[in-house]
Design a protein around this motif. Structure first.
Motif, PDB file in Angstrom:
ATOM      1  N   GLU A  33       0.828  -1.181   0.000  1.00  0.00           N
ATOM      2  CA  GLU A  33       0.000   0.000   0.000  1.00  0.00           C
ATOM      3  C   GLU A  33       0.853   1.217   0.000  1.00  0.00           C
ATOM      4  O   GLU A  33       1.906   1.212  -0.559  1.00  0.00           O
ATOM      5  N   ASN A  34       0.390   2.182   0.623  1.00  0.00           N
ATOM      6  CA  ASN A  34       1.056   3.447   0.511  1.00  0.00           C
ATOM      7  C   ASN A  34       1.421   4.089   1.795  1.00  0.00           C
ATOM      8  O   ASN A  34       1.003   3.701   2.832  1.00  0.00           O
ATOM      9  N   GLU A  35       2.077   5.156   1.687  1.00  0.00           N
ATOM     10  CA  GLU A  35       2.379   5.909   2.877  1.00  0.00           C
ATOM     11  C   GLU A  35       3.089   7.167   2.551  1.00  0.00           C
ATOM     12  O   GLU A  35       3.201   7.539   1.442  1.00  0.00           O
ATOM     13  N   SER A  36       3.578   7.729   3.509  1.00  0.00           N
ATOM     14  CA  SER A  36       4.471   8.845   3.402  1.00  0.00           C
ATOM     15  C   SER A  36       3.852  10.190   3.646  1.00  0.00           C
ATOM     16  O   SER A  36       2.693  10.349   3.746  1.00  0.00           O
ATOM     17  N   PHE A  37       4.688  11.063   3.744  1.00  0.00           N
ATOM     18  CA  PHE A  37       4.320  12.464   4.003  1.00  0.00           C
ATOM     19  C   PHE A  37       5.646  13.102   3.961  1.00  0.00           C
ATOM     20  O   PHE A  37       6.339  12.986   3.008  1.00  0.00           O
ATOM     21  N   ASP A  38       6.061  13.723   4.944  1.00  0.00           N
ATOM     22  CA  ASP A  38       7.434  14.171   4.923  1.00  0.00           C
ATOM     23  C   ASP A  38       8.154  13.001   5.522  1.00  0.00           C
ATOM     24  O   ASP A  38       7.910  12.672   6.636  1.00  0.00           O
ATOM     25  N   GLU A  39       8.957  12.403   4.790  1.00  0.00           N
ATOM     26  CA  GLU A  39       9.640  11.220   5.280  1.00  0.00           C
ATOM     27  C   GLU A  39       9.874  11.319   6.778  1.00  0.00           C
ATOM     28  O   GLU A  39      10.619  12.162   7.232  1.00  0.00           O
ATOM     29  N   LEU A 732       2.197  11.366  -4.633  1.00  0.00           N
ATOM     30  CA  LEU A 732       1.987  10.387  -3.578  1.00  0.00           C
ATOM     31  C   LEU A 732       2.089   8.971  -4.133  1.00  0.00           C
ATOM     32  O   LEU A 732       2.657   8.079  -3.505  1.00  0.00           O
ATOM     33  N   GLU A 733       1.548   8.813  -5.295  1.00  0.00           N
ATOM     34  CA  GLU A 733       1.596   7.473  -5.879  1.00  0.00           C
ATOM     35  C   GLU A 733       3.022   7.047  -6.176  1.00  0.00           C
ATOM     36  O   GLU A 733       3.398   5.901  -5.964  1.00  0.00           O
ATOM     37  N   SER A 734       3.776   7.962  -6.649  1.00  0.00           N
ATOM     38  CA  SER A 734       5.160   7.604  -6.969  1.00  0.00           C
ATOM     39  C   SER A 734       5.924   7.292  -5.679  1.00  0.00           C
ATOM     40  O   SER A 734       6.723   6.352  -5.619  1.00  0.00           O
ATOM     41  N   ARG A 735       5.653   8.063  -4.658  1.00  0.00           N
ATOM     42  CA  ARG A 735       6.294   7.771  -3.379  1.00  0.00           C
ATOM     43  C   ARG A 735       5.867   6.408  -2.852  1.00  0.00           C
ATOM     44  O   ARG A 735       6.665   5.657  -2.298  1.00  0.00           O
ATOM     45  N   LEU A 736       4.593   6.164  -3.056  1.00  0.00           N
ATOM     46  CA  LEU A 736       4.053   4.894  -2.599  1.00  0.00           C
ATOM     47  C   LEU A 736       4.775   3.723  -3.260  1.00  0.00           C
ATOM     48  O   LEU A 736       5.163   2.750  -2.602  1.00  0.00           O
ATOM     49  N   SER A 737       4.968   3.856  -4.531  1.00  0.00           N
ATOM     50  CA  SER A 737       5.568   2.715  -5.226  1.00  0.00           C
ATOM     51  C   SER A 737       7.018   2.515  -4.795  1.00  0.00           C
ATOM     52  O   SER A 737       7.490   1.401  -4.632  1.00  0.00           O
TER      53      SER A 737
END
Length: 809
Positions: A33-39, A732-737
């Motif tokens: 799944e996904n996540e993140s924000f400011d690392e 966000l999607e790119s971070r997620l991947s």
DNA sequence: TACCAGACTTGCCGTTAGGTGG
DNA sequence: CCACCTAACGGCAAGTCTGGTA
């Protein structure tokens, strides 16, 4: 594809063996799944204190080396007490009276063996599966049988773009590719050989005056020779060795002997009254000092050492520069025998030139011995590969100086070994058929031989030579004794014995019913504990028989064969389109299968559990980031929850409790970071201007950033919503991947590591698995070879490096 | 045929070098 | 950039196996 799967033997036994509890493969990582924000900073599990010494008594499967205290149960049988020939019960062993036959019709009369049965007297090749032409030494091209080798044929020396005037010979030599040459002769190992001899251990450095052995509470002024020996022990007092009574006994005996040799008058009688603690602390201090030396000092020392050793590192063999292996003469010390070795702790004495024989070319200058000394002998024997030899005093074993693993000589014999094991492919079916028949032979010898061959083939046991009284009591196939094999009807066999290096071999397996029957017969009364199972068989007779089946065949070839075969089969199972990390994991698993087959173990590292916890925490931290990413995406685009249900699913193993703790941790880490930064900034400023010191409230001001973070996290915790900031959905999607990838890689590494806890991969990599399998795998799957082979292993297997992707084992 | 020495391979582990996260 | 930590290296013990000798 050549065969060998079709054999009648129940090879599957091995697969079922209790030890192969291959863990569940989850190459296919579940959800992502996904996540993140400011690392968020990656939290590190605070070294979870663990009871790392878990290996108390978890006996079963792979328990490591046998504890030394264990009373040596060696059967009286093998001792010379009943005036037997020094070597055990073989032969004259309790006559398992020929064939007793309560469960099988065994005739004592040797009926004429059928075709293959061949008995020892006819070592003539007839009747045995003589196949194919013999492998010829001269035909050692590693890549043959594969498609045309891509490498230029027969270029002895590839001169790489060198300018005309630079003709430093060494350049050329390095590129010599012996494996592209045809003929390699068996007996003659070299024509010319030059080398610098050996490097002796540095002289003994006396201890400072105030560091002494204490006896019965009083300091003792030892002569240097004795002091050295005491020091050997003193340096080790905290080790397991030093606590081993045998070790103590042997050490003390030899220590007293040295005292006597130098006519030292003393009243030292009891080991228990010796106090080595001053010495111990001295050595400890020295060690610390060394460790704390500045980088420059260390470099300096290293440089000096390298210079001193440079000339010993190389030799010139047939005009080519080759690396020498162990040119350093083993320093004196206390013999660290493994397992329950009767001689462990004995003094291994300093070696002098007078004991060393040098082997070198006739024309070559003879290396200088130590000043004032002379060599025992200088020889010019080109049928051997060693450069120097001597006898070690503890076991009177012969020691050698050989070339390094990457040298041509070693490489050639390696290649030969692997070719031999490949050749076995062509014979294995017949051989298996043969020993399967022998399982029912009327002759005990043959039946034992057949049974032993089965064990060696199926369970990859070692041959098992006889051992002496003055060695650790370890066994292999031919030396298995009554107590090493338990039988559980209908056909379960439990092996439990100490093998090479006193590593325990424990395996509970199903075997061919006939093998089971045979073992029962071989164990039948009057045999009892201490008696050999295979009392009519020696490694010698076994190997002689094997050679008659295939040229050069001996018991150990089966290990190589089965290891490489297994690796080959495992690699064939390669699924499509794995990530690089998963390919490596896959390879390691194949490797591991082989290692387990060969019973290659290692001790669990002290902090294995800690490492695992750390991985766990790191993965969870990543998962948490993913959770936050999901929530960000949701707040940006609530409708997504329909399309991507995983966004609202949460993460396995992450509950409120954990999040709370994690937030706490993040907060602390953040504060920590800010403080560190503050200090560093302060130092920097003060360095320029001693009065420049940052204002006192500056730190507090900065720390509010952490409080803000905390506030945000708290809010997130309450609302389970995460503000996406200015991020777009796309971002966000790119971070997620990316995050998903990181999680996968990390999880993969963790699994790999955990599975490796007690299994050593390197031994099979270095000694059993045909390196061409690895090189072709690497090429085929585009896995950089560095991920599979370390530098030295690549070097050792340089001859296989150009194996094409479609090479077939 | 037993025994042994010799030569070479195999094997685990302690130490070290260098990669990596903080 | 540094401290830490691990993978890799090297050390040397312990096997295998052959061939010679008595």
């Amino acid at each position: 594809m050549s065969s060998s799967d079709s054999d009648s033997i129940s090879i599957s036994a091995r697969r079922r063996s209790g030890r192969n509890t291959g863990r569940q493969i989850n190459l296919k990582e579940s959800d992502d799944e996904n996540e993140s924000f400011d690392e968020l900073p990656l939290s590190e599990a605070k070294s979870v204190k663990t009871e790392s010494d878990d290996d108390e008594d978890d006996v079963p499967i792979g328990s490591k080396r046998a504890p030394v205290e264990k009373k040596n149960k060696r059967p009286t049988k093998r001792t010379k007490n009943n005036n037997e020939t020094k070597k055990g019960t073989r032969k004259k062993a309790e006559p398992v009276k020929e064939e007793d036959e309560d469960d099988l019709p065994l005739n004592t009369k040797a009926k004429p063996r059928t075709a293959r049965g061949k008995s020892k007297e006819s070592k003539k090749v007839n009747g045995t599966p003589v196949k194919k032409e013999e492998m010829d030494d001269r035909d050692l091209t590693p890549l043959k049988s594969g498609p045309p080798s891509p490498s230029p044929k027969s270029s002895t020396i590839t001169s790489r773009n060198r300018s005309p005037n630079d003709d430093d010979e060494e350049e050329e030599e390095e590129d010599f590719k012996w494996w592209e040459q045809g003929n390699i002769d068996g007996t003659q190992k070299w024509s010319t050989l030059e080398h610098s001899g050996v490097l002796f251990a540095p002289q003994y450095e006396p201890l400072p005056k105030d560091v002494k052995l204490y006896y019965d509470g009083k300091p003792v002024d030892l002569p240097l020779e004795a002091e050295e020996v005491a020091g050997f022990f003193g340096a080790m007092v905290e080790t397991d060795h030093a606590k081993n009574p045998t070790f103590q006994k042997n050490f003390f005996r030899d220590f007293l002997a040295v005292c006597k040799e130098c006519n030292f008058k003393h009243n030292i009688k009891e080991f228990s009254k010796c106090d080595f603690s001053q010495m111990f602390h001295y050595f400890e201090r020295k060690r610390d000092e060394k460790r704390n030396m500045s980088k420059e000092q260390k470099k300096e020392i290293k440089k000096k050492k390298d210079e001193e050793e440079e000339s010993y590192k190389w030799c010139t063999l047939d005009g080519r520069k080759e690396r020498v292996g162990n040119f350093r003469i083993e320093p004196p010390g206390l013999f660290r025998g493994r397992g329950n070795h009767p001689k462990t702790g004995s003094l291994k004495r300093r070696v002098f030139p007078e004991q060393i024989t040098i082997n070198i070319g006739k024309e070559a200058p003879v290396p200088k011995p130590l000043p004032g000394h002379h060599w025992a002998e200088v020889r010019h024997d080109n049928t051997v590969t060693w450069l120097a030899t001597w006898h070690e005093n503890v076991n009177n074993n012969v020691k050698y100086v050989f070339l390094a693993a990457g040298s041509s000589l070693k490489g050639q014999s390696d290649l030969k070994k692997y070719e031999k094991s490949r050749k076995l492919k062509d014979y294995i079916d017949d051989i298996r058929e043969g020993y399967t028949k022998d399982l029912k032979s009327d002759l005990t010898v043959e039946r034992q031989r057949g049974t032993a061959m089965y064990l060696i083939d199926v369970f990859a046991l070692r041959a098992g030579n006889e051992k002496g009284e003055d060695e650790a009591d370890t066994v292999g196939c031919c030396s298995l004794r009554y107590e090493h094999v338990s039988l559980k009807p209908p056909n379960i066999v439990i092996f439990d014995f100490l093998g090479k290096d006193s590593i325990r071999y424990y395996n509970e397996v199903e075997v061919d019913p006939q093998v089971f029957k045979n073992l029962r017969i071989f164990k039948r009364s009057p045999k009892k504990e201490g008696d050999l199972i295979f009392d009519r068989l020696t490694t010698n007779t076994l190997n002689k028989y094997l050679t008659s089946l295939m040229d050069g065949l001996s018991a150990k070839v089966f290990r190589t064969y089965n290891a490489s075969h297994t690796m080959n089969e495992e690699l064939k199972k390669m699924p499509k389109s794995l990530s690089l990390a998963d390919k490596v994991l896959f390879y390691n698993r194949a490797n591991r299968t082989v290692a387990i087959l060969c019973n290659h173990q290692r001790s669990v590292t002290k902090n294995h559990d800690v490492q695992m916890e750390r991985y766990e925490e790191r993965i969870k931290a990543l998962q948490y980031q993913r959770l936050r990413l999901h929530r960000m995406m949701l707040s940006l685009e609530p409708k997504l929850s329909k399309k991507m249900p995983e966004l609202v699913q949460g993460e396995a193993g992450i509950d409120d409790e954990w999040v709370k703790r994690h937030h706490e941790l993040l907060y602390e880490l953040e504060k920590e970071k800010i403080k560190k930064k503050f200090e560093r900034d302060n130092e920097k400023i003060m360095a320029e201007d001693p009065k420049g010191k940052l204002p006192d409230n500056e730190l507090e001001k900065r720390l509010t950033a952490a409080d803000q973070l905390k506030a945000v996290l708290d809010a997130e915790y309450r609302t389970t919503k995460v503000h996406p900031g200015r991020a777009t959905l796309e971002r966000l999607e790119s971070r997620l991947s990316k995050l998903n990838d990181r999680i996968k890689v990390m999880r993969t590494q963790m699994i790999d590591k955990d599975e490796n806890k007690t299994t050593a991969l390197t031994t099979s990599k270095i000694n059993y698995i045909d390196p061409r399998l690895t090189f072709s795998f690497s090429r085929r799957e585009e896995v950089p070879i560095e991920k599979l082979f370390s530098k030295t292993i690549r070097d050792k297997f340089n001859w296989a490096s150009e194996t094409p992707a479609d090479w077939e084992w």
